[in-house]
Every structure is written in C-alpha cells, then in structure tokens.
Design an enzyme around this catalytic site. Structure first.
Site, PDB file in Angstrom:
ATOM      1  N   HIS A 142       0.816  -1.216   0.000  1.00 15.06           N
ATOM      2  CA  HIS A 142       0.000   0.000   0.000  1.00 15.06           C
ATOM      3  C   HIS A 142       0.853   1.271   0.000  1.00 15.06           C
ATOM      4  CE1 HIS A 142       0.310  -0.189   4.545  1.00 15.06           C
ATOM      5  NE2 HIS A 142       0.395   1.116   4.374  1.00 15.06           N
ATOM      6  N   ASP A 159       0.185  -7.648   1.397  1.00 13.03           N
ATOM      7  CA  ASP A 159       0.495  -6.224   1.545  1.00 13.03           C
ATOM      8  C   ASP A 159       2.000  -6.017   1.671  1.00 13.03           C
ATOM      9  OD1 ASP A 159       0.247  -3.487   1.757  1.00 13.03           O
ATOM     10  OD2 ASP A 159      -0.285  -3.499   3.878  1.00 13.03           O
ATOM     11  N   GLY A 207       3.206   7.165   7.621  1.00 11.85           N
ATOM     12  CA  GLY A 207       4.572   7.310   7.124  1.00 11.85           C
ATOM     13  C   GLY A 207       5.483   6.215   7.629  1.00 11.85           C
ATOM     14  N   ASN A 208       5.114   5.555   8.742  1.00 13.03           N
ATOM     15  CA  ASN A 208       5.892   4.423   9.259  1.00 13.03           C
ATOM     16  C   ASN A 208       5.654   3.149   8.455  1.00 13.03           C
ATOM     17  OD1 ASN A 208       5.859   5.805  12.393  1.00 13.03           O
ATOM     18  ND2 ASN A 208       7.666   4.639  11.766  1.00 13.03           N
ATOM     19  N   SER A 209       4.559   3.089   7.696  1.00 12.99           N
ATOM     20  CA  SER A 209       4.231   1.872   6.953  1.00 12.99           C
ATOM     21  C   SER A 209       5.402   1.439   6.076  1.00 12.99           C
ATOM     22  CB  SER A 209       3.013   2.099   6.067  1.00 12.99           C
ATOM     23  OG  SER A 209       1.833   2.158   6.812  1.00 12.99           O
ATOM     24  N   GLY A 237     -10.829 -20.558  -7.217  1.00 14.01           N
ATOM     25  CA  GLY A 237     -12.050 -20.641  -8.014  1.00 14.01           C
ATOM     26  C   GLY A 237     -13.333 -20.343  -7.273  1.00 14.01           C
TER      27      GLY A 237
END
Length: 331
Positions: free
Chosen positions: A64, A96, A171-173, A232
């Site tokens: 992200h 992620d 901002g730490n992500s 599926g």
C-alpha cells in the site's frame, strides 16, 4: 537505522478542473448548464518507509506504500542523504508486501530475524519516516502475536499480525519492527487510531511477521514474480439465522458458497453452490469475511482442506491451489 529508507511515490491521476476564465463563466452564466469543467492530469505524492534487505539494493516495504494505479516514479531516500529512483517493483496484494530495486554502492543492510520466536513483553523498536519528518525511532514492547483481522483493514486482510505499543504513525508503513539485536521481526503496516478523525498513534500498532516476508521474497527469487493464487471460489455469503435453522445448526458460523468457477480447483474438489464452509485448513470460519481472509492467505501449490456441510451432512474436501489463469473472466 542506516538501512531504513524513506519511500516517495508519484502517482499521475486524471482530475476535473473548473474553468476559471471570466469569459467562459460569463458565457455559461444563466445558461442552465451550471459550472463548466475540463479534464487534466495531476501528480500526487505519497510516502512511507522501507528497508534494504541485501547489498544489491532490494528495498522491502508495504504494497500500500507503492499503491496502485498510474505510478510514474518511486524515489528512495537513504538517511545519509542519497536519493535514488527505484524500479522493478513486485507486489503481493494478499500479503500487503512489495519490493523495489535501487542501484547504488556501499548499501547498508537490515538483517532479517532467523527465528520467528518472539515473546509477548519483549522490547520492540519501530523505525521509519512518520509524517515525512525523516528517520525516526520509537520503542515499546511486543503487546501480542498472531492477531487476526477477519474484516478488511483498508484494502487488505491481515492475519498472524504482531501487535506493539511502539509508536507507529502515518509514514511508518513499510518500515521495520526490530528486536534488541537489531534484527527485523516485522514490517510495520497499520495502526488503530481511536477514531476516524484521529491520525496519530494510541499505542496499538501492527506489523506483518518476518516469516510472511520470507515467503514473499522466496517467491520472487524462485519464480521472478509473484504468482497469483487461484482457488475458483467466486462468491461467499454469511449464513442467515433462517438458513442455520433449516440446516439444523446451533449457530450462524460459517460461509455459504454462492458460486464456484467451472473447472477450478474448488470445482474439481466437489465444492458447490450452497455448501456451507465451516473451516479452512483447520481454522474455524465464522463469517464470509473471515473465509475470504483465510482464502486470501493461500499460496500457489498449497494444499487446502475444507470442512463443509452439504444437505445436513459434514464432509471434508481437499484441493491444491494453482496459479491464476491469464485471460478475461477468471474469478
């Protein structure tokens, strides 16, 4: 800390601008058509953190942080002041996680923990670039492990997360959560803020465990890309009280299969519309959302076992997850 970087991503997006020309406003004033707009392009910059995992310039971060859509440039800034344009991004939307590549000499490296054994109560250090202030360190403890989130957090399902009270802010992500030996044990990913109008840390942050990052990196090293898993199952729904009563069940736990793609692994296993999924690989399913969370964590070539109820009888179905076929119409 020298191996922790700031990541800035430039997205180019189409927007509508209102005509500001006085002549245009006079022409259309009173015409009944209202304000006039024209289409244009605008660059939007987002930021986050990451860290170097090898001397060849591989930067690990959150998917992200890189984002989706029209990404025109990714810049990586090192604490020593050097700035590089990154390329060759790989993303795993299920985990992620993402990697980008920079080319530079003499790069520091953040070592990944070789053991997944972390203890609740041990020290934890979060490093990153909160609010684009620059390299920042905060300290806390491991508050909990194996946290699962059956509901989406933003665009992602998260499972087996590490919880910490080390301050994690926007901002730490993508930055590392490290132990007292300086080894990365997790990738800081999101926080609880206490309300939709609050942005800062309240001491409840979550990090993706380093074991998930290792699986992601092994996939890229082995196959040169992230293979998209395919089972599926096209639609899942929550079990209603009326359906539970009809099936003579004591609760509404489970997920009802609403559709299965023909000739998919799930279809070949015998899973069909109307089946009730009670568990996936031994983990109980309480809702359709939780079932999706478990399914999203499946990897290509992984064996999958379902416990289902069909026409009042319990059955066990098994299949192997395969790579998603290329082409339109695949679910």
């Amino acid at each position: 800390q020298p191996a922790v970087v700031s990541v800035h991503v430039v997205h180019r997006e189409r927007v509508l601008y209102r005509y500001r020309d006085s002549l245009m406003e006079q022409l259309f004033r009173g015409s009944g058509f209202g304000p006039r707009y024209y289409s244009g392009l605008r660059d939007r910059v987002t930021g986050g953190s990451g860290f170097l995992i090898d001397g060849s310039g591989t930067v690990l971060t959150n998917a992200h942080v890189i984002g989706q859509g029209n990404v025109v440039r990714v810049e990586v800034s090192l604490p020593d002041g050097r700035v590089f344009e990154a390329h060759a991004a790989h993303r795993d939307e299920a985990l992620d996680l993402a990697v980008v590549q920079i080319e530079a000499p003499d790069l520091p490296v953040a070592p990944l923990s070789k053991s997944g054994d972390i203890l609740v109560g041990e020290w934890a250090i979060a490093i990153g670039n909160p609010f684009d202030l620059g390299p920042t360190v905060s300290i806390g403890v491991i508050s909990a492990i194996d946290r699962d989130f059956p509901e989406r957090q933003g665009e992602y399902f998260y499972r087996d997360m590490i919880q910490t009270d080390a301050a994690i802010n926007p901002g730490n992500s993508g930055g590392p959560l490290v132990n007292t030996l300086g080894e990365v044990v997790g990738i800081n990913s999101f926080i609880y803020t206490g309300g939709e109008y609050s942005l800062g840390s309240i001491g409840i942050g979550f990090a993706i465990p380093v074991e998930a990052a290792r699986r992601f990196l092994d996939e890229i090293r082995t196959h040169g890309r992230v293979r998209k898993p395919w089972h599926g199952i096209a639609d899942l729904q929550d079990l209603t009280p009326r359906q539970a009563e009809y099936l003579e069940l004591d609760s509404t736990d489970g997920a009802v299969v609403g559709g299965v793609t023909m000739d998919s692994p799930a279809d070949r296993s015998g899973l069909g519309r109307g089946d009730l999924i009670l568990s996936v690989n031994g983990e109980a399913v309480t809702s359709a959302s939780e079932a999706w969370s478990l399914l999203q964590g499946l990897r290509v070539d992984q064996e999958c076992e379902f416990e289902v109820v069909r026409r009042g009888k319990r059955q066990t179905l098994k299949f192997q997850v395969v790579e998603r076929p290329v082409g339109p119409g695949w679910n």
